[in-house]
Design a protein around this motif. Structure first.
Motif, PDB file in Angstrom:
ATOM      1  N   TYR A 192       0.846  -1.200   0.000  1.00  0.00           N
ATOM      2  CA  TYR A 192       0.000   0.000   0.000  1.00  0.00           C
ATOM      3  C   TYR A 192       0.877   1.243   0.000  1.00  0.00           C
ATOM      4  O   TYR A 192       2.053   1.202   0.383  1.00  0.00           O
ATOM      5  CB  TYR A 192      -0.947   0.015   1.200  1.00  0.00           C
ATOM      6  CG  TYR A 192      -0.253   0.134   2.539  1.00  0.00           C
ATOM      7  CD1 TYR A 192      -0.030   1.374   3.136  1.00  0.00           C
ATOM      8  CD2 TYR A 192       0.187  -1.001   3.207  1.00  0.00           C
ATOM      9  CE1 TYR A 192       0.607   1.481   4.357  1.00  0.00           C
ATOM     10  CE2 TYR A 192       0.827  -0.909   4.432  1.00  0.00           C
ATOM     11  CZ  TYR A 192       1.038   0.332   5.002  1.00  0.00           C
ATOM     12  OH  TYR A 192       1.691   0.431   6.219  1.00  0.00           O
ATOM     13  N   ASP A 194       0.299   5.666   0.736  1.00  0.00           N
ATOM     14  CA  ASP A 194      -0.558   6.822   1.012  1.00  0.00           C
ATOM     15  C   ASP A 194      -0.081   7.973   0.142  1.00  0.00           C
ATOM     16  O   ASP A 194       1.071   8.428   0.253  1.00  0.00           O
ATOM     17  CB  ASP A 194      -0.484   7.202   2.497  1.00  0.00           C
ATOM     18  CG  ASP A 194      -1.054   6.110   3.391  1.00  0.00           C
ATOM     19  OD1 ASP A 194      -1.883   5.319   2.901  1.00  0.00           O
ATOM     20  OD2 ASP A 194      -0.673   6.037   4.569  1.00  0.00           O
ATOM     21  N   ARG A 203      -5.261   6.368   0.248  1.00  0.00           N
ATOM     22  CA  ARG A 203      -4.526   5.107   0.395  1.00  0.00           C
ATOM     23  C   ARG A 203      -4.797   4.217  -0.823  1.00  0.00           C
ATOM     24  O   ARG A 203      -5.944   3.953  -1.172  1.00  0.00           O
ATOM     25  CB  ARG A 203      -4.924   4.385   1.679  1.00  0.00           C
ATOM     26  CG  ARG A 203      -4.341   2.974   1.766  1.00  0.00           C
ATOM     27  CD  ARG A 203      -4.212   2.473   3.173  1.00  0.00           C
ATOM     28  NE  ARG A 203      -3.189   3.222   3.912  1.00  0.00           N
ATOM     29  CZ  ARG A 203      -2.833   2.923   5.167  1.00  0.00           C
ATOM     30  NH1 ARG A 203      -3.415   1.921   5.815  1.00  0.00           N
ATOM     31  NH2 ARG A 203      -1.896   3.637   5.778  1.00  0.00           N
ATOM     32  N   GLU A 251      -7.079  -3.090   6.259  1.00  0.00           N
ATOM     33  CA  GLU A 251      -7.860  -2.045   5.592  1.00  0.00           C
ATOM     34  C   GLU A 251      -8.813  -1.328   6.534  1.00  0.00           C
ATOM     35  O   GLU A 251      -9.016  -0.116   6.431  1.00  0.00           O
ATOM     36  CB  GLU A 251      -8.641  -2.661   4.436  1.00  0.00           C
ATOM     37  CG  GLU A 251      -9.470  -1.665   3.640  1.00  0.00           C
ATOM     38  CD  GLU A 251     -10.787  -2.240   3.154  1.00  0.00           C
ATOM     39  OE1 GLU A 251     -11.444  -1.569   2.340  1.00  0.00           O
ATOM     40  OE2 GLU A 251     -11.154  -3.346   3.581  1.00  0.00           O
ATOM     41  N   LYS A 253      -8.560  -0.340   9.394  1.00  0.00           N
ATOM     42  CA  LYS A 253      -7.935   0.681  10.248  1.00  0.00           C
ATOM     43  C   LYS A 253      -7.802   2.014   9.523  1.00  0.00           C
ATOM     44  O   LYS A 253      -7.514   3.037  10.150  1.00  0.00           O
ATOM     45  CB  LYS A 253      -6.554   0.194  10.700  1.00  0.00           C
ATOM     46  CG  LYS A 253      -6.598  -1.085  11.523  1.00  0.00           C
ATOM     47  CD  LYS A 253      -5.197  -1.616  11.788  1.00  0.00           C
ATOM     48  CE  LYS A 253      -5.241  -2.963  12.508  1.00  0.00           C
ATOM     49  NZ  LYS A 253      -3.889  -3.541  12.684  1.00  0.00           N
ATOM     50  N   TRP A 254      -8.003   1.988   8.194  1.00  0.00           N
ATOM     51  CA  TRP A 254      -7.904   3.225   7.408  1.00  0.00           C
ATOM     52  C   TRP A 254      -9.304   3.766   7.156  1.00  0.00           C
ATOM     53  O   TRP A 254     -10.129   3.108   6.528  1.00  0.00           O
ATOM     54  CB  TRP A 254      -7.199   2.961   6.078  1.00  0.00           C
ATOM     55  CG  TRP A 254      -7.110   4.178   5.201  1.00  0.00           C
ATOM     56  CD1 TRP A 254      -7.913   4.491   4.145  1.00  0.00           C
ATOM     57  CD2 TRP A 254      -6.182   5.256   5.331  1.00  0.00           C
ATOM     58  NE1 TRP A 254      -7.540   5.692   3.597  1.00  0.00           N
ATOM     59  CE2 TRP A 254      -6.478   6.196   4.311  1.00  0.00           C
ATOM     60  CE3 TRP A 254      -5.131   5.517   6.214  1.00  0.00           C
ATOM     61  CZ2 TRP A 254      -5.745   7.358   4.155  1.00  0.00           C
ATOM     62  CZ3 TRP A 254      -4.402   6.691   6.046  1.00  0.00           C
ATOM     63  CH2 TRP A 254      -4.707   7.596   5.025  1.00  0.00           C
ATOM     64  N   LYS A 255      -9.577   4.975   7.605  1.00  0.00           N
ATOM     65  CA  LYS A 255     -10.927   5.552   7.504  1.00  0.00           C
ATOM     66  C   LYS A 255     -11.059   6.574   6.382  1.00  0.00           C
ATOM     67  O   LYS A 255     -12.142   7.120   6.162  1.00  0.00           O
ATOM     68  CB  LYS A 255     -11.297   6.219   8.840  1.00  0.00           C
ATOM     69  CG  LYS A 255     -11.183   5.301  10.050  1.00  0.00           C
ATOM     70  CD  LYS A 255     -12.061   4.070   9.908  1.00  0.00           C
ATOM     71  CE  LYS A 255     -11.937   3.160  11.133  1.00  0.00           C
ATOM     72  NZ  LYS A 255     -12.737   1.910  10.983  1.00  0.00           N
ATOM     73  N   LYS A 258      -9.845   5.737  -0.386  1.00  0.00           N
ATOM     74  CA  LYS A 258      -8.985   4.602  -0.720  1.00  0.00           C
ATOM     75  C   LYS A 258      -9.315   4.024  -2.093  1.00  0.00           C
ATOM     76  O   LYS A 258     -10.434   4.139  -2.596  1.00  0.00           O
ATOM     77  CB  LYS A 258      -9.103   3.504   0.345  1.00  0.00           C
ATOM     78  CG  LYS A 258     -10.507   2.995   0.564  1.00  0.00           C
ATOM     79  CD  LYS A 258     -10.550   2.102   1.807  1.00  0.00           C
ATOM     80  CE  LYS A 258     -11.986   1.782   2.185  1.00  0.00           C
ATOM     81  NZ  LYS A 258     -12.078   1.043   3.455  1.00  0.00           N
TER      82      LYS A 258
END
Length: 336
Positions: A192, A194, A203, A251, A253-255, A258
């Motif tokens: 991944y 960012d 992301r 995934e 955990k990423w808000k 994306k």
């Protein structure tokens, strides 16, 4: 049934079996291959079952027989519940602030000369320069091939220092963070990055899930017997389950915004796709047309995907037909 000829009775019997198999396959996206891996193999057959039922429906319709209702009703149910295998209308809208994304399994840039053409790396480079995506993700990347894709930022990950095969994310915008999920007991992986675009941090995940090791140009897919083929497929599907779980845990955990792209090595009728695509938009479904074929096989298989979070707007989707790899590149434009 009594009015059918003997030949038509046989055809009708086969029709019923194929219709039942298609109907049963509608449950496959909800059954984990870890519990019943043998059923997951059937997910690869769903496109074949769909086409077989279309043939049967047409056959009975042209014969003016009410038996056409069997396959027709199953197909209509699938049209309402499954991801589409074919899109009639594409979407093409313009936006001044859209982001273009390309995903491409380049099969090591033909490093081992599967294709009899020494110019494959150059041709891939030219295709990318002409398409000019803002973000480019590679699967089966080979870092020793000297390529200048004219991106200012990139993140390349290989499984080991000595193994130059891996994944890559190229970007015209700054990459401020990156990482690898380091999948175990496999040469496949998930990475991944960012990407900072204006005030937004997006992301981008690049997935290359477990290969099923099918040699599509060989008899019995390159295996000496069907038992070994089934065993290899079952093992591959089990690994895909584990890899999907690892991805989903990371995934969630990423808000923020994306993009999930890559080679899933499975179809849109699978449990793997169903889990990863939940609460997301599939660029092909939103804006594509035709079969969206991504694998170089005589049958239209779609195993490469670009997904976004639900807040994104998909403006365009394209699948290419250049045979520079065993996969075809796909590209979409996105806005938030």
């Amino acid at each position: 049934m009594k009015k059918l000829s003997i030949i038509n009775k046989i055809i009708y019997f086969i029709n019923i079996v194929v219709a039942i198999l298609l109907f049963a396959s509608y449950l496959l996206p909800f059954i984990s291959p870890e519990k019943l891996p043998i059923l997951a193999i059937a997910s690869l057959l769903v496109p074949f079952l769909i086409f077989a039922n279309i043939v049967f429906a047409i056959y009975w319709l042209l014969s003016f027989k009410r038996q056409f209702l069997v396959s027709s009703s199953i197909l209509i149910l699938g049209w309402l519940t499954l991801t589409p295998i074919y899109k009639l209308f594409e979407k093409k809208t313009l936006s001044n602030n859209s982001l273009s994304v390309m995903s491409y399994n380049v099969r090591l840039f033909n490093q081992y000369e599967w294709i009899n053409d020494t110019e494959i790396p150059t041709k891939i480079n030219m295709l990318i320069q002409e398409s000019s995506p803002d973000i480019l993700v590679f699967q089966d990347y080979y870092s020793l091939v000297n390529q200048d894709f004219k991106f200012n930022f990139k993140y390349v990950n290989t499984k080991t220092a000595s193994n130059k095969n891996g994944l890559a994310i190229y970007s015209k915008y700054p990459i401020i963070n990156s990482g690898s999920l380091d999948l175990k007991h496999t040469s496949n992986n998930i990475i991944y990055a960012d990407i900072l675009r204006g005030k937004d941090t997006i992301r981008v995940y690049n997935l290359h899930l477990q290969s099923l090791k099918l040699k599509t140009d060989k008899e019995n897919f390159g295996q000496e017997n069907s038992e070994k083929l089934v065993s290899i497929l079952e093992d591959g599907f089990k690994k895909q389950v584990n890899q999907t779980t690892v991805f989903l845990d990371h995934e969630k955990k990423w808000k923020g915004k994306k993009i999930i792209a890559g080679d899933f090595n499975n179809t849109s009728f699978s449990w793997v796709y169903n889990q990863i695509s939940k609460d997301k938009k599939d660029a092909f479904i939103e804006a594509g047309k035709g079969f969206g074929k991504t694998f170089n096989y005589w049958f239209p298989l779609r195993i490469d995907f670009i997904l976004t979070d639900n807040t994104a707007e998909i403006h365009q989707f394209s699948s290419f037909n250049q045979k520079y790899s065993d996969h075809f590149p796909i590209m979409t434009t996105i806005n938030w």
